[in-house]
Design a protein around this motif. Structure first.
Motif, PDB file in Angstrom:
ATOM      1  N   PHE A 108       0.851  -1.110   0.062  1.00 44.81           N
ATOM      2  CA  PHE A 108      -0.002  -0.016  -0.021  1.00 44.81           C
ATOM      3  C   PHE A 108       0.974   1.170   0.013  1.00 44.81           C
ATOM      4  O   PHE A 108       0.817   2.141   0.915  1.00 44.81           O
ATOM      5  CB  PHE A 108      -0.910  -0.015   1.323  1.00 44.81           C
ATOM      6  CG  PHE A 108      -1.814  -1.055   1.263  1.00 44.81           C
ATOM      7  CD1 PHE A 108      -3.002  -1.288   0.680  1.00 44.81           C
ATOM      8  CD2 PHE A 108      -1.493  -2.259   1.892  1.00 44.81           C
ATOM      9  CE1 PHE A 108      -3.886  -2.417   0.530  1.00 44.81           C
ATOM     10  CE2 PHE A 108      -2.222  -3.525   1.842  1.00 44.81           C
ATOM     11  CZ  PHE A 108      -3.707  -3.565   1.241  1.00 44.81           C
ATOM     12  N   VAL A 109       1.658   1.087  -1.009  1.00 40.67           N
ATOM     13  CA  VAL A 109       2.661   2.603  -1.034  1.00 40.67           C
ATOM     14  C   VAL A 109       2.553   2.743  -2.669  1.00 40.67           C
ATOM     15  O   VAL A 109       2.334   2.032  -3.637  1.00 40.67           O
ATOM     16  CB  VAL A 109       4.158   2.240  -0.692  1.00 40.67           C
ATOM     17  CG1 VAL A 109       5.077   3.276  -1.077  1.00 40.67           C
ATOM     18  CG2 VAL A 109       4.346   1.876   0.757  1.00 40.67           C
ATOM     19  N   GLY A 110       2.591   3.920  -2.909  1.00 45.21           N
ATOM     20  CA  GLY A 110       2.582   4.611  -4.401  1.00 45.21           C
ATOM     21  C   GLY A 110       1.048   4.615  -4.472  1.00 45.21           C
ATOM     22  O   GLY A 110       0.106   4.899  -3.861  1.00 45.21           O
ATOM     23  N   ASP A 111       0.472   4.442  -5.795  1.00 43.67           N
ATOM     24  CA  ASP A 111      -0.839   4.567  -6.456  1.00 43.67           C
ATOM     25  C   ASP A 111      -1.557   3.350  -6.154  1.00 43.67           C
ATOM     26  O   ASP A 111      -0.938   2.251  -6.711  1.00 43.67           O
ATOM     27  CB  ASP A 111      -0.891   5.022  -7.767  1.00 43.67           C
ATOM     28  CG  ASP A 111      -0.484   6.362  -8.069  1.00 43.67           C
ATOM     29  OD1 ASP A 111      -0.448   7.269  -7.337  1.00 43.67           O
ATOM     30  OD2 ASP A 111      -0.127   6.659  -9.244  1.00 43.67           O
ATOM     31  N   PHE A 112      -2.708   3.309  -5.389  1.00 42.30           N
ATOM     32  CA  PHE A 112      -3.474   2.126  -5.564  1.00 42.30           C
ATOM     33  C   PHE A 112      -5.022   2.696  -5.137  1.00 42.30           C
ATOM     34  O   PHE A 112      -5.234   3.819  -5.176  1.00 42.30           O
ATOM     35  CB  PHE A 112      -3.051   1.248  -4.386  1.00 42.30           C
ATOM     36  CG  PHE A 112      -3.032   1.873  -2.955  1.00 42.30           C
ATOM     37  CD1 PHE A 112      -4.166   1.854  -2.129  1.00 42.30           C
ATOM     38  CD2 PHE A 112      -1.948   2.438  -2.457  1.00 42.30           C
ATOM     39  CE1 PHE A 112      -4.052   2.512  -0.760  1.00 42.30           C
ATOM     40  CE2 PHE A 112      -1.868   3.081  -1.439  1.00 42.30           C
ATOM     41  CZ  PHE A 112      -2.908   2.837  -0.266  1.00 42.30           C
ATOM     42  N   PRO A 143     -14.368   2.513  -6.725  1.00 42.36           N
ATOM     43  CA  PRO A 143     -12.703   2.465  -6.002  1.00 42.36           C
ATOM     44  C   PRO A 143     -12.351   3.926  -6.430  1.00 42.36           C
ATOM     45  O   PRO A 143     -12.576   4.388  -7.629  1.00 42.36           O
ATOM     46  CB  PRO A 143     -12.125   1.569  -6.891  1.00 42.36           C
ATOM     47  CG  PRO A 143     -13.224   0.371  -7.206  1.00 42.36           C
ATOM     48  CD  PRO A 143     -14.334   1.197  -7.476  1.00 42.36           C
ATOM     49  N   ARG A 144     -11.230   4.504  -5.811  1.00 42.42           N
ATOM     50  CA  ARG A 144     -10.849   5.808  -5.844  1.00 42.42           C
ATOM     51  C   ARG A 144      -9.300   5.543  -5.755  1.00 42.42           C
ATOM     52  O   ARG A 144      -8.882   4.827  -4.902  1.00 42.42           O
ATOM     53  CB  ARG A 144     -11.199   6.858  -4.748  1.00 42.42           C
ATOM     54  CG  ARG A 144     -12.809   7.059  -4.941  1.00 42.42           C
ATOM     55  CD  ARG A 144     -13.171   8.017  -3.968  1.00 42.42           C
ATOM     56  NE  ARG A 144     -12.795   9.359  -3.840  1.00 42.42           N
ATOM     57  CZ  ARG A 144     -12.898  10.442  -3.335  1.00 42.42           C
ATOM     58  NH1 ARG A 144     -14.194  10.268  -2.648  1.00 42.42           N
ATOM     59  NH2 ARG A 144     -12.637  11.588  -3.541  1.00 42.42           N
ATOM     60  N   VAL A 165       2.036   7.623   8.308  1.00 42.28           N
ATOM     61  CA  VAL A 165       1.682   7.453   6.823  1.00 42.28           C
ATOM     62  C   VAL A 165       1.473   8.774   6.221  1.00 42.28           C
ATOM     63  O   VAL A 165       0.961   9.781   6.885  1.00 42.28           O
ATOM     64  CB  VAL A 165       0.271   6.599   6.604  1.00 42.28           C
ATOM     65  CG1 VAL A 165      -1.025   7.200   7.099  1.00 42.28           C
ATOM     66  CG2 VAL A 165       0.171   6.454   5.156  1.00 42.28           C
ATOM     67  N   PHE A 166       2.322   9.003   5.192  1.00 45.74           N
ATOM     68  CA  PHE A 166       2.069  10.398   4.347  1.00 45.74           C
ATOM     69  C   PHE A 166       1.529  10.225   3.146  1.00 45.74           C
ATOM     70  O   PHE A 166       2.035   9.113   2.543  1.00 45.74           O
ATOM     71  CB  PHE A 166       3.800  10.627   4.178  1.00 45.74           C
ATOM     72  CG  PHE A 166       3.769  11.966   3.323  1.00 45.74           C
ATOM     73  CD1 PHE A 166       3.128  13.111   3.857  1.00 45.74           C
ATOM     74  CD2 PHE A 166       4.855  12.491   2.722  1.00 45.74           C
ATOM     75  CE1 PHE A 166       3.309  14.404   2.951  1.00 45.74           C
ATOM     76  CE2 PHE A 166       5.145  13.415   1.984  1.00 45.74           C
ATOM     77  CZ  PHE A 166       4.138  14.482   2.108  1.00 45.74           C
ATOM     78  N   CYS A 167       0.595  10.929   2.733  1.00 44.55           N
ATOM     79  CA  CYS A 167      -0.396  10.462   1.854  1.00 44.55           C
ATOM     80  C   CYS A 167      -0.900  11.807   1.079  1.00 44.55           C
ATOM     81  O   CYS A 167      -1.018  12.923   1.556  1.00 44.55           O
ATOM     82  CB  CYS A 167      -1.572   9.736   2.407  1.00 44.55           C
ATOM     83  SG  CYS A 167      -2.535  10.589   3.649  1.00 44.55           S
ATOM     84  N   GLY A 168      -1.430  11.397  -0.042  1.00 38.81           N
ATOM     85  CA  GLY A 168      -2.381  12.363  -0.861  1.00 38.81           C
ATOM     86  C   GLY A 168      -3.706  12.601  -0.548  1.00 38.81           C
ATOM     87  O   GLY A 168      -4.214  12.247   0.448  1.00 38.81           O
TER      88      GLY A 168
END
Length: 237
Positions: A108-112, A143-144, A165-168
């Motif tokens: 669960f890192v990057g785009d998903f 899903p997003r 966690v560092f997220c968009g």
């Protein structure tokens, strides 16, 4: 007194983001107040409020990246994906090493993609999902695409995982915990959460809610409001 700018508040547990907006609007008689990213009632930490003319940049500030510190409780799934919900399933937590745990977090890192939870402000035919959930209804959610820049497991003491966690934008930490629990085969939910950063605004800069409640006048509040030029300068840092 006209107050235009950004107010950083350390939201306490048990309050909704709307509660904080409503409190500031009524207590200081400010017509326009908004927030830049919902925090669930069970969560605490940095809530960015926009006042007056600053509401024009609300969407801009809401879209900025965020950092959280949370605790994942493995072995229990809840109706809300967090500790405010009812436990609907319990499973034994497998004997995981830290390395095995990291291997799952690495997925669960990057785009998903995430499927947004029913307890959310996303709307279905104009109705917020959380209102439908209160009526016992569940609708299909698309899903997003979300993004995680990085994570850190700070402590692993079964069944609890302390993480950062560092997220968009548009990322649900509750769903992150749920998905990791599912990937581990034992389920899980978000036990506690603190937002520590939004864009270049940090929790250390935020005003404790008790201090906010003790203020007697808009003039006193003004000393803690970041002006629009200050906000622009901080965003460029």
């Amino acid at each position: 007194m006209d107050i235009d700018g950004v107010l950083l508040v350390d939201k306490p547990k048990g309050y909704t983001s709307h509660d904080m907006v409503d409190f500031v609007r009524k207590k200081f008689n400010i017509k326009k107040v908004g927030h830049c990213g919902t925090l669930d009632p069970m969560a605490t930490g940095l809530l960015v409020l926009v006042l007056g003319k600053a509401t024009k940049i609300q969407d801009l500030l809401m879209s900025e990246d965020k950092r959280y510190e949370g605790v994942l409780r493995l072995g229990q799934s809840t109706t809300t994906q967090d500790s405010d919900g009812k436990i609907v399933e319990e499973k034994p937590v497998p004997p995981l090493s830290l390395e095995e745990l990291k291997q799952v977090f690495d997925r669960f890192v990057g785009d998903f993609y995430q499927i947004p939870p029913m307890i959310s402000a996303i709307k279905s035919h104009g109705v917020p999902l959380y209102k439908l959930a209160r009526e016992g209804k569940e609708v299909e959610r698309k899903p997003r695409l979300v993004h995680v820049y990085s994570y850190q497991i700070k402590k692993w003491e079964p069944p609890f995982v302390d993480f950062e966690v560092f997220c968009g934008k548009g990322f649900y930490v509750r769903t992150y915990c749920y998905d990791i629990g599912q990937a581990l085969g034992c389920g899980g939910h978000l036990f506690s959460l603190v937002r520590t950063q939004s864009g270049n605004f940090k929790l250390a800069q935020a005003l404790p809610f008790d201090v906010l409640k003790s203020m007697l006048s808009p003039k006193e509040l003004l000393n803690h409001v970041l002006s629009l030029p200050e906000v622009s300068r901080i965003r460029r840092q």
